[in-house]
Design an enzyme around this catalytic site. Structure first.
Site, PDB file in Angstrom:
ATOM      1  N   CYS A   9      34.096 -33.859  81.545  1.00 15.24           N
ATOM      2  CA  CYS A   9      34.955 -34.286  80.439  1.00 15.24           C
ATOM      3  C   CYS A   9      34.103 -34.459  79.202  1.00 15.24           C
ATOM      4  O   CYS A   9      32.907 -34.768  79.287  1.00 15.24           O
ATOM      5  CB  CYS A   9      35.663 -35.598  80.789  1.00 15.24           C
ATOM      6  SG  CYS A   9      36.953 -36.070  79.590  1.00 15.24           S
ATOM      7  N   CYS A  13      35.919 -42.406  78.494  1.00 16.37           N
ATOM      8  CA  CYS A  13      36.830 -43.549  78.437  1.00 16.37           C
ATOM      9  C   CYS A  13      36.441 -44.590  79.483  1.00 16.37           C
ATOM     10  O   CYS A  13      36.314 -44.263  80.672  1.00 16.37           O
ATOM     11  CB  CYS A  13      38.264 -43.089  78.655  1.00 16.37           C
ATOM     12  SG  CYS A  13      38.796 -41.837  77.467  1.00 16.37           S
ATOM     13  N   CYS A  16      38.739 -44.948  82.637  1.00 15.18           N
ATOM     14  CA  CYS A  16      39.097 -43.728  83.363  1.00 15.18           C
ATOM     15  C   CYS A  16      39.037 -43.927  84.870  1.00 15.18           C
ATOM     16  O   CYS A  16      38.025 -44.385  85.409  1.00 15.18           O
ATOM     17  CB  CYS A  16      38.166 -42.593  82.956  1.00 15.18           C
ATOM     18  SG  CYS A  16      38.552 -41.039  83.793  1.00 15.18           S
TER      19      CYS A  16
END
Length: 292
Positions: A9, A13, A16
């Site tokens: 990714c 985040c 996540c």
């Protein structure tokens, strides 16, 4: 079926729950199957009777053969959906005919909040103008728009109502940050929110449903054991124990045998509204686009 086909990714985040670092370290060093293996996964799912497939990650638009998977799924009469952070979607018109639903993760419109969440690329959050333009482009391309928002400690007091009405998604899923051991730290994650805090966020926004938007809130209980999910290695996994339990790969033992190795509660899937009319969606709420 949610197929997390791509572990890498371009965002980090903090909340996540699909990092799959354990998968990459222990099973799949590249973080994804080969193109041919991924195509076989799609074929096996269709043969087993799955009618809708959602490609997720990581960030699926990092996958060079995503369009091949989407085309294969369509040829097998599956409804297609892709969950994205939006940073790599530039030519939505080229996605027409491949993607039925584009799901954009939008957790905040505040640059500071996005920085705190780690929802950034190269340390920079996407501006509100980018999110607005993307949502408009998606619906103009004839693709059904869905927005996912994860409620956390830092965005729980935000009011996204005006933006959601202007964006006009067909569905807006509001998710309570789900602590998962081995993914985001579990119960020790400082971004988690209580049930009451989550409910306050939901109540603040439920009224946008009068604009033709399906508001779908899911707390931690609703999300537990109610999703059919495949990891980047093609294994079913569940979250009923607060961590991920994995099956064998469907490439090795088939869909039915692998599905029997995890917990999926049909009643919870139905209770959270997992079964809806995704094949014949109503027009998106375009009439209110551009409102404040």
């Amino acid at each position: 079926m949610n197929f997390h086909l791509w572990q890498p990714c371009n965002m980090r985040c903090g909340f996540c729950f699909a990092r799959f670092k354990d998968v990459r370290a222990e099973v799949l060093p590249a973080g994804h199957l080969t193109a041919n293996e991924a195509l076989e996964v799609v074929s096996l799912l269709a043969e087993a009777g799955f009618k809708k497939i959602t490609f997720a990650g990581g960030e699926p638009f990092l996958c060079p053969w995503l369009s091949d998977l989407l085309e294969a799924a369509h040829q097998l009469d599956m409804t297609t959906s892709v969950v994205t952070n939006g940073s790599l979607v530039t030519e939505t018109a080229s996605l027409t005919g491949l993607i039925d639903w584009l799901v954009v993760s939008i957790d905040s419109l505040s640059p500071q909040v996005l920085l705190e969440l780690g929802r950034t690329t190269a340390g920079r959050p996407l501006p509100e103008t980018t999110y607005r333009a993307l949502c408009e482009d998606v619906t103009q391309a004839g693709i059904q728009l869905k927005i996912n928002t994860v409620v956390t400690r830092v965005n729980r007091r935000e009011d996204l109502s005006s933006f959601i009405i202007a964006a006009g998604p067909r569905r807006w899923k509001i998710l309570q940050m789900l602590p998962i051991v081995g993914q985001n730290g579990g119960a020790n994650n400082a971004l988690s929110v209580t049930d009451d805090e989550f409910e306050e966020f939901v109540q603040r926004h439920e009224w946008v449903s009068q604009y033709g938007i399906d508001v779908v809130p899911e707390n931690n209980d609703a999300m537990t054991g109610s999703y059919a999910m495949l990891d980047p290695a093609g294994r079913f996994f569940d979250n009923v124990n607060g961590c991920y339990t994995y099956s064998a790969s469907i490439l090795e033992c088939g869909v039915t045998a692998a599905l029997g190795q995890v917990t999926l509660v049909r009643s919870k899937y139905l209770a959270r509204g997992g079964r809806y009319n995704w094949n014949n969606p109503s027009p998106p709420a375009l009439a209110h686009r551009g409102t404040d």
